[in-house]
Write an enzyme that holds these catalytic residues in place. Sequence first.
Site, PDB file in Angstrom:
ATOM      1  N   LYS A   1       0.897  -1.071  -0.008  1.00 19.26           N
ATOM      2  CA  LYS A   1      -0.397   0.360  -0.145  1.00 19.26           C
ATOM      3  C   LYS A   1       1.070   1.897  -0.344  1.00 19.26           C
ATOM      4  CE  LYS A   1      -4.136  -1.490  -0.164  1.00 19.26           C
ATOM      5  NZ  LYS A   1      -5.066  -1.554  -0.331  1.00 19.26           N
TER       6      LYS A   1
ATOM      7  N   ASP B   1       0.240  -0.244  -4.669  1.00 22.19           N
ATOM      8  CA  ASP B   1      -1.562  -0.056  -4.415  1.00 22.19           C
ATOM      9  C   ASP B   1      -1.857   1.060  -3.977  1.00 22.19           C
ATOM     10  OD1 ASP B   1      -3.796   0.415  -4.426  1.00 22.19           O
ATOM     11  OD2 ASP B   1      -4.574  -1.124  -3.121  1.00 22.19           O
TER      12      ASP B   1
ATOM     13  N   GLU C   1      -1.200  -0.504  -9.065  1.00 19.00           N
ATOM     14  CA  GLU C   1      -3.200  -0.531  -9.210  1.00 19.00           C
ATOM     15  C   GLU C   1      -3.475   0.708  -8.703  1.00 19.00           C
ATOM     16  OE1 GLU C   1      -3.990  -4.041  -7.037  1.00 19.00           O
ATOM     17  OE2 GLU C   1      -5.692  -2.201  -5.786  1.00 19.00           O
TER      18      GLU C   1
ATOM     19  N   GLU D   1     -11.414  -2.063  -9.194  1.00 16.30           N
ATOM     20  CA  GLU D   1     -12.232  -2.177  -8.221  1.00 16.30           C
ATOM     21  C   GLU D   1     -13.214  -0.909  -7.796  1.00 16.30           C
ATOM     22  OE1 GLU D   1      -8.359  -1.419  -5.423  1.00 16.30           O
ATOM     23  OE2 GLU D   1      -9.797  -0.687  -3.608  1.00 16.30           O
TER      24      GLU D   1
ATOM     25  N   ASP E   1     -14.457  -6.651  -8.106  1.00 15.02           N
ATOM     26  CA  ASP E   1     -14.596  -7.362  -6.894  1.00 15.02           C
ATOM     27  C   ASP E   1     -16.662  -7.430  -7.074  1.00 15.02           C
ATOM     28  OD1 ASP E   1     -13.594  -6.074  -4.085  1.00 15.02           O
ATOM     29  OD2 ASP E   1     -15.757  -7.509  -3.953  1.00 15.02           O
TER      30      ASP E   1
ATOM     31  N   HIS F   1     -10.601  -8.567  -7.440  1.00 13.17           N
ATOM     32  CA  HIS F   1     -10.546  -7.413  -6.169  1.00 13.17           C
ATOM     33  C   HIS F   1     -10.877  -8.688  -5.009  1.00 13.17           C
ATOM     34  CE1 HIS F   1     -10.890  -4.238  -3.121  1.00 13.17           C
ATOM     35  NE2 HIS F   1      -9.934  -4.500  -3.261  1.00 13.17           N
TER      36      HIS F   1
ATOM     37  N   GLU G   1      -6.226 -11.897  -4.060  1.00 14.23           N
ATOM     38  CA  GLU G   1      -5.945 -10.874  -3.325  1.00 14.23           C
ATOM     39  C   GLU G   1      -6.101 -11.911  -1.898  1.00 14.23           C
ATOM     40  OE1 GLU G   1      -7.225  -7.175  -3.257  1.00 14.23           O
ATOM     41  OE2 GLU G   1      -6.463  -6.230  -2.446  1.00 14.23           O
TER      42      GLU G   1
HETATM   43 CA    CA Z   1      -6.291  -1.670  -3.822  1.00 14.45          CA
END
Ligand code: CA
Length: 381
Positions: A171, A200, A226, A252, A275, A302, A335
């Site tokens: 992240k 991401d 991402e 997502e 997602d 996702h 994920e």
């Molecule tokens: Ca994400």
Amino acid sequence: MKITDIRIHVLKSPLAEPFAFSQGWVRQRSATLVEVLTDDGLAGWGEAFAQGLEPPEIAAAAIEHALKPLLLGADPRHTEVLWHRMYHATRDYGRKGSVVAALSAVDIALWDLTGKAANAPIHQLLGGAFRTRVQPYATGFYRTRGQGEAARLADEALRHHEAGFRLMKVKLGYGVDDDIECMAAIHRAIEGRGVTLMIDTNHAYGRAEALRLGRALADFDLRWYEEPVVPEDLAGYAELRRQLPMPIAGGENEHTLYGFRELFAAGAVDVAQPDVGSCGGITAMRHIVALAQAHGVAVNPHVWGSAVAQAASLQVIAALPVAHHSLFAQQPVLEYDRSSHPFRQQLITRPIGLQDGWVHIPDGPGLGIEVDRAVVERYRA
Ligand code: CA
């Protein structure tokens, strides 16, 4: 078989230690689960994706007031017909966000019921399994202070490696300089251990900063970058895709085949990430996968949410064709969020975990899971 009732369960659990992603501090876990009941005694489970800062009550209200009246008395196996009924009825105030997440939850429950009625896993109803197991990637590296956590994050990478993960998604989006410092530390820590990284930023930046970050990480062999910019900036996505060497991923926060059509038409992504709890459920995932295939775009779902959403994602991944066929084609990955989440490990009787670095896809009827009702009651909001 007829639908007799739809029950909604909003779950909440405060986090012992709040954590940040680029858009804010997450202080609690929440989930909107739905249970569709039938006259022959079967129950199907579904879940609406609740983004970290999204109140789970929005999807719950949409299911209760908008969707439930459309479904009572219907045959739950008519998944395509009911998807269109729900989508048409909510079009003028839906199409995106929590309303489509609500529709997704119901759709997943209908597929669970269809599988249970046929005594077959959902992937069989989707045309069969391309794979029986999937390699997970660790999603983590959230911040507990904010900036300046490079050393702790490097250590976290080693913990994921010890747990068997060979793919990790970091992240970012806490300031480009801080991001670069953290990535350098993580890269140093895992170098030579056979780990592939992804990043991401949760659309933290505009095009210029997103580009600067991507260029700084050009030699890291990232599997993907991402959500580099906001989901509305499709031209920005396309520009980054032209200018950066690594594949660009996103989706997502996009919904249904109509939303993904725009993403593909703009040439925005190499990897689409619908997602299942938010894109419109398993029915919409099917539409999106076909559309992606026609545009030469890979789909890699996702995955967030509780064990119900994880199980639905595994069924979808089992039935997901590779976008670019070859003898050694790149396979989709799962994920696997490594942050604390009681609705994952406790909610089902056999929690989804790693075996020798892989996650095996359940092959029981429907979603292939059994929800522990005592846990639903324990966390009921
Ligand atoms: Ca994400």
